[in-house]
Design an enzyme around this catalytic site. Structure first.
Site, PDB file in Angstrom:
ATOM      1  N   PHE A 512       1.070  -0.838  -0.006  1.00 17.99           N
ATOM      2  CA  PHE A 512       0.393   0.118  -0.217  1.00 17.99           C
ATOM      3  C   PHE A 512       0.683   1.230   0.171  1.00 17.99           C
ATOM      4  O   PHE A 512       1.405   1.808   0.989  1.00 17.99           O
ATOM      5  CB  PHE A 512      -0.777   0.174   1.254  1.00 17.99           C
ATOM      6  N   PHE A 517       2.581   1.556   3.804  1.00 16.89           N
ATOM      7  CA  PHE A 517       3.311  -0.120   4.830  1.00 16.89           C
ATOM      8  C   PHE A 517       2.942  -0.727   3.709  1.00 16.89           C
ATOM      9  O   PHE A 517       1.860  -0.883   2.663  1.00 16.89           O
ATOM     10  CB  PHE A 517       2.216   0.003   5.699  1.00 16.89           C
ATOM     11  N   GLU A 519       1.452  -5.287   3.826  1.00 16.56           N
ATOM     12  CA  GLU A 519       0.470  -6.420   4.338  1.00 16.56           C
ATOM     13  C   GLU A 519       1.435  -7.683   3.901  1.00 16.56           C
ATOM     14  O   GLU A 519       1.453  -8.176   3.009  1.00 16.56           O
ATOM     15  CB  GLU A 519      -0.702  -6.386   4.362  1.00 16.56           C
ATOM     16  N   ILE A 520       2.294  -8.108   5.027  1.00 15.36           N
ATOM     17  CA  ILE A 520       2.266  -9.362   5.092  1.00 15.36           C
ATOM     18  C   ILE A 520       1.034 -10.355   5.623  1.00 15.36           C
ATOM     19  O   ILE A 520       0.740 -10.300   6.492  1.00 15.36           O
ATOM     20  CB  ILE A 520       3.154  -9.840   6.302  1.00 15.36           C
ATOM     21  N   VAL A 521       0.516 -11.320   4.289  1.00 16.72           N
ATOM     22  CA  VAL A 521      -0.681 -12.705   4.248  1.00 16.72           C
ATOM     23  C   VAL A 521      -0.399 -13.452   4.701  1.00 16.72           C
ATOM     24  O   VAL A 521      -0.986 -13.984   6.141  1.00 16.72           O
ATOM     25  CB  VAL A 521      -1.383 -12.618   2.986  1.00 16.72           C
ATOM     26  N   CYS A 523       3.138 -16.924   5.405  1.00 16.90           N
ATOM     27  CA  CYS A 523       4.616 -17.034   5.553  1.00 16.90           C
ATOM     28  C   CYS A 523       4.863 -18.112   5.828  1.00 16.90           C
ATOM     29  O   CYS A 523       4.609 -18.153   6.736  1.00 16.90           O
ATOM     30  CB  CYS A 523       4.810 -15.328   6.273  1.00 16.90           C
ATOM     31  N   ALA A 524       5.563 -18.873   4.794  1.00 15.42           N
ATOM     32  CA  ALA A 524       5.521 -20.476   5.361  1.00 15.42           C
ATOM     33  C   ALA A 524       6.887 -21.008   4.774  1.00 15.42           C
ATOM     34  O   ALA A 524       7.296 -20.253   3.744  1.00 15.42           O
ATOM     35  CB  ALA A 524       4.320 -21.065   5.086  1.00 15.42           C
ATOM     36  N   VAL A 525       7.586 -22.211   4.840  1.00 18.83           N
ATOM     37  CA  VAL A 525       8.249 -22.629   4.539  1.00 18.83           C
ATOM     38  C   VAL A 525       8.027 -24.274   4.843  1.00 18.83           C
ATOM     39  O   VAL A 525       7.575 -24.607   5.689  1.00 18.83           O
ATOM     40  CB  VAL A 525       9.664 -22.687   5.069  1.00 18.83           C
ATOM     41  N   GLN A 530      12.896 -26.683   7.272  1.00 21.13           N
ATOM     42  CA  GLN A 530      12.531 -26.041   8.254  1.00 21.13           C
ATOM     43  C   GLN A 530      13.845 -25.906   9.034  1.00 21.13           C
ATOM     44  O   GLN A 530      14.919 -26.833   8.777  1.00 21.13           O
ATOM     45  CB  GLN A 530      11.622 -26.220   8.700  1.00 21.13           C
ATOM     46  N   VAL A 531      14.145 -24.821   9.449  1.00 21.40           N
ATOM     47  CA  VAL A 531      15.158 -24.825  10.550  1.00 21.40           C
ATOM     48  C   VAL A 531      16.755 -25.032   9.879  1.00 21.40           C
ATOM     49  O   VAL A 531      17.623 -25.365  10.232  1.00 21.40           O
ATOM     50  CB  VAL A 531      15.493 -26.432  11.508  1.00 21.40           C
ATOM     51  N   TYR A 534      15.334 -20.815   6.161  1.00 20.01           N
ATOM     52  CA  TYR A 534      14.966 -20.164   5.355  1.00 20.01           C
ATOM     53  C   TYR A 534      14.117 -18.612   5.579  1.00 20.01           C
ATOM     54  O   TYR A 534      14.485 -18.372   4.944  1.00 20.01           O
ATOM     55  CB  TYR A 534      14.840 -21.119   4.627  1.00 20.01           C
ATOM     56  N   LEU A 555       2.971  -4.708   8.297  1.00 23.62           N
ATOM     57  CA  LEU A 555       2.034  -4.611   9.562  1.00 23.62           C
ATOM     58  C   LEU A 555       1.575  -5.940   8.315  1.00 23.62           C
ATOM     59  O   LEU A 555       1.387  -6.955   7.731  1.00 23.62           O
ATOM     60  CB  LEU A 555       0.873  -3.904   8.700  1.00 23.62           C
ATOM     61  N   TYR A 561       1.286 -19.589  16.998  1.00 21.26           N
ATOM     62  CA  TYR A 561       2.327 -20.167  16.267  1.00 21.26           C
ATOM     63  C   TYR A 561       3.606 -19.174  15.754  1.00 21.26           C
ATOM     64  O   TYR A 561       4.523 -19.857  15.688  1.00 21.26           O
ATOM     65  CB  TYR A 561       2.131 -21.601  15.762  1.00 21.26           C
ATOM     66  N   GLY A 564       6.687 -16.040  17.558  1.00 23.00           N
ATOM     67  CA  GLY A 564       7.945 -15.936  17.921  1.00 23.00           C
ATOM     68  C   GLY A 564       8.570 -15.341  16.708  1.00 23.00           C
ATOM     69  O   GLY A 564       9.874 -15.431  17.511  1.00 23.00           O
ATOM     70  N   ILE A 586      -6.467  -3.224   6.277  1.00 24.67           N
ATOM     71  CA  ILE A 586      -5.901  -4.975   5.886  1.00 24.67           C
ATOM     72  C   ILE A 586      -6.959  -5.679   6.483  1.00 24.67           C
ATOM     73  O   ILE A 586      -8.111  -5.100   7.065  1.00 24.67           O
ATOM     74  CB  ILE A 586      -4.530  -4.624   7.003  1.00 24.67           C
ATOM     75  N   TYR A 589      -7.816 -10.850  11.469  1.00 26.55           N
ATOM     76  CA  TYR A 589      -7.970 -11.876  11.283  1.00 26.55           C
ATOM     77  C   TYR A 589      -8.372 -12.595  12.796  1.00 26.55           C
ATOM     78  O   TYR A 589      -7.860 -11.938  14.043  1.00 26.55           O
ATOM     79  CB  TYR A 589      -6.849 -12.613  11.218  1.00 26.55           C
TER      80      TYR A 589
END
Length: 779
Positions: A512, A517, A519-521, A523-525, A530-531, A534, A555, A561, A564, A586, A589
């Site tokens: 935007f 700003f 907006e992060i919708v 986020c995944a690996v 993982q670990v 990445y 934002l 989960y 962190g 935005i 949720y």
């Protein structure tokens, strides 16, 4: 995509990276077509020079004035029966009738070429070469849309036309002749290699020389943007100076590549730092993006050179190009340098012909630029004094001596001196393994998105489907239809992580720009990858992408989960963006926590952990050296045996080496309100002084280019007023240190004969007078 559009700025005639010379008037972005045009001209000249002499006379007659009696003014023979357009080569006859009349003056072809009867074949071939160059430039004049370029083409067209009529050699008439600036770019790069790398072993120095040759060849075949394009991109630049250089470049470097009847010079040999500054930033960006896009096509022996060493080389050279105090641009540089000059000759070899393949701009992928490694210890600090200036510059009390800094940094720059941290070690950075994999080409990052305006790209669509699968699998509580809709929504983009050609992770976001700003919708690996750091490296790339697009706030709604993870990436529940900016923009949720992150545009996030690691090594080395000095045993004091009852502490051998300093004499006001009032009065007196005008506000980049590359810790009276108002100055020493910094910075940046330098000296005397009057230091 925004990035792919920006690729064209520095190289309007050649596409992504300027690897192939573009013919004048080429107009498009197909460099191969331009190179082919040059080859076709050469073939035409060879064919014409091998033609029978009558055909040559006919060709030259078109450009020769009539020599018939009666002072005919016709300046070129024109056939009564011109061939069809385009001419059919298979139907052309080699028979030429010298008695054929001219349709302009009615005199025969022979009357136009009588001056060529006794001309040698070699001279006739030379004139024929000019004829084809004239015809080519005539085409360029009509095809070219840029007014400045068209004017230059037309001037060269008239010059060559005149050379044919007078049977002379084309001579460019200009107030200045090459070279236009000394030292040249080639000499400056030679000096840079000598200045920075002369201490390296022979093998490593050879690598640097190879990089230097590569860079110089790139400049020799680089297509400058037109003055009008540059005015749009850099409106505050020196337009007249750039236009003069652009005209010279066209006449002496670019056009002669295709019109060989004009003398040709290498760009790097006749231009200097002024031209280099105008192209370096754009050129560096495009070269690195080019290498990144086509790294899989590079031969293995060149991949490390191009992807790892070349970015570092360009980063270090950039500092010297834009630094006001760099010695490499001094004409007497070699007089004070030890050792001989390292020769770097560009010759006529095509740039990177054996290193980088030709690249085409990608219109459907935002490629993240390869971030140059910031090697602490390899770069000379902008404010680092030259050896012969060491005694001229005032040294700020408390600064570490520069010779010690240089010694430590040279140690840190040696890879053997830094112990390799195991990737499994507790001390290794989270993204270290991912960063190393990216450098080796194991993983790569692309910003991609769906488009309703462009033809679907199969690879992009496959990646988007892969991202949808990863998000759906890793975010089971999120409806799959919703994930699919957002991933394929043209308003959303996704930073994708690719490994072995398949998607293993990504961050889906929506920008935007008007609200400041993103907006992060999602986020995944994927779970089996993982670990490995990445996730951290993904977020660091996303931060650099947004800094480049001048959006400095993230934002996101994080579930229980993910909180962190986002905390580790610098996110917090303290939202810096005003609520009015994001409410209604935005998605909310249920059961998630709104978190935000403010970016610092000065931080190279993908290399941040490397910088911190090397800074730790520097501090460690400095501490070790200081400890070695402290452990030195001095002989005991014998003066007390001789009857001396008391001596100053500072006279004890070794006491100053520990870092001890005598306490400054003066009255330290312990009452905060009294200190505030006293300092406020002093600051008002200083700001009212007639010599305070240069220091009232922070220095503007437009008024003093390169100031913030030279001055590490800027300070001004406006900033001091703000600090005083916020009760930053809890002691007189803090206040005096900031004021002294103003004067020291001024004397470091400006020459002693300047008005600013004199103002700093006079205002400094006035300041210390007021400090003494207030009783903060002894008179």
């Amino acid at each position: 995509m925004a990035d792919s559009a920006g690729i064209q700025q520095g190289s309007p005639a050649i596409g992504a990276a300027g690897l192939v010379p573009a013919a004048p008037g080429a107009g498009g972005t197909e460099g191969s077509g331009a190179a082919g045009g040059s080859a076709r001209i050469a073939v035409k000249k060879a064919q014409l020079r091998s033609s029978p002499r009558p055909k040559k006379l006919e060709k030259l007659g078109v450009y020769s004035s009539c020599k018939a009696e009666g002072a005919c003014k016709c300046n070129g023979w024109k056939s009564q029966n011109p061939p069809p357009t385009p001419p059919r080569t298979d139907q052309q006859s080699n028979t030429v009738n010298l008695q054929e009349p001219c349709r302009s003056c009615s005199h025969t072809l022979g009357d136009h070429v009588t001056h060529l009867e006794n001309v040698s074949e070699e001279e006739m071939n030379r004139l024929l070469g000019i004829v084809l160059d004239v015809e080519y430039l005539y085409t360029c004049v009509h095809k070219e849309e840029d007014a400045d370029t068209k004017q230059v083409y037309f001037s060269l067209f008239k010059l060559l036309r005149k050379s044919i009529l007078q049977m002379g050699k084309p001579m460019l008439e200009a107030q200045e002749s090459p070279p236009f600036e000394k030292p040249s770019i080639e000499q400056g790069v030679n000096n840079f290699v000598q200045y920075k790398f002369s201490h390296l072993p022979s093998k490593e120095r050879q690598t640097i020389m190879e990089l230097a040759k590569m860079f110089l060849n790139q400049i020799n075949y680089w297509q400058l943007e037109t003055p009008s394009q540059r005015r749009q991109r850099v409106p505050n630049d020196d337009a007249a100076g750039y236009k003069a250089n652009y005209t010279r470049w066209l006449c002496y470097c670019n056009v002669p590549q295709f019109c060989d009847s004009l003398p040709r010079y290498e760009t790097t040999q006749i231009f200097g730092r002024t031209l280099l500054r105008s192209v370096f930033t754009v050129m560096r960006k495009q070269l690195l993006e080019q290498a990144r896009q086509e790294k899989d096509k590079l031969p293995p022996e060149k991949r490390t050179l191009i992807l790892t060493h070349f970015p570092k080389f360009l980063s270090m050279l950039e500092e010297e190009v834009y630094s006001h105090s760099s010695p490499i641009w001094s004409q007497d540089f070699l007089a004070g340098a030890s050792g001989g000059q390292i020769p770097i000759h560009t010759g006529n070899t095509h740039p990177l012909r054996h290193t980088l393949p030709r690249l085409k701009p990608c219109n459907d992928v935002d490629h993240l630029p390869l971030c140059p490694c910031t090697l602490v210890g390899e770069k000379r600090k902008p404010s680092e004094p030259l050896p012969h200036e060491e005694n001229k510059r005032p040294r700020v009390v408390g600064d570490i001596p520069m010779d010690l800094i240089n010694e430590v940094m040279s140690t840190i720059a040696d890879p053997a001196a830094i112990p390799e941290t195991s990737l499994l070690s507790a001390h290794s950075a989270r993204d270290e393994a991912a960063r190393l994999e990216e450098r080796r080409g194991v993983i790569e990052f692309h910003v991609i998105g769906n488009s309703l305006n462009q033809k679907p790209n199969k690879r992009i669509l496959m990646w988007l489907v892969g991202l949808q699968n990863v998000f759906s699998h890793q975010l089971p509580r999120m409806p799959k239809e919703y994930i699919t809709r957002l991933v394929f929504d043209p308003k959303h983009k996704t930073l994708s992580l690719i490994k072995d050609g398949r998607v293993i992770g990504g961050i889906c976001f929506r920008m935007f720009p008007s609200q400041g700003f993103t907006e992060i919708v999602f986020c995944a690996v994927t779970s089996n990858e993982q670990v490995k750091g990445y996730g951290t490296h993904l977020m660091n790339h996303l931060k650099e992408y947004h800094i480049k697009h001048e959006i400095l706030n993230f934002l996101t709604y994080a579930d229980e989960y993910a909180i962190g993870y986002f905390k580790k990436q610098g996110f917090s529940k303290d939202i810096k963006v005003p609520k009015a900016k994001y409410v209604g923009y935005i998605k909310d949720y249920e059961g998630a926590t709104l978190m935000g992150c403010e970016l610092n545009p000065s931080i190279p996030y993908t290399e941040f952990s490397v910088i911190i690691k090397k800074q730790k090594e520097i501090i460690k080395k400095l501490i070790e050296r200081k400890q070695a000095q402290i452990r030195k045993v001095y002989p005991g004091l014998s003066c007390f045996k001789e009857g001396v009852r008391q001596i100053p502490i500072e006279s004890i051998p070794g006491i100053r080496e520990t870092g001890w300093k005598p306490v400054g004499k003066g009255k330290e006001l312990k009452d905060p309100d009294q200190l505030y009032s006293t300092l406020k009065t002093i600051l008002q007196h200083v700001k009212s002084h007639q010599n305070a005008w240069p220091f009232m506000e922070p220095v503007k980049k437009t008024e003093a280019p390169g100031y913030y590359q030279v001055i590490r810790f800027p300070m001004d009276l406006k900033t001091m007023s703000e600090r005083l108002k916020s009760r930053y100055y809890t002691t007189r020493k803090l206040f005096m240190a900031d004021m002294q910094r103003i004067f020291t910075n001024c004397r470091e940046y400006n020459p002693p004969e300047s008005e600013y330098y004199k103002c700093a000296n006079l205002l400094e005397k006035f300041f210390y007078t007021k400090i003494k009057e207030a009783g903060l230091i002894e008179k």
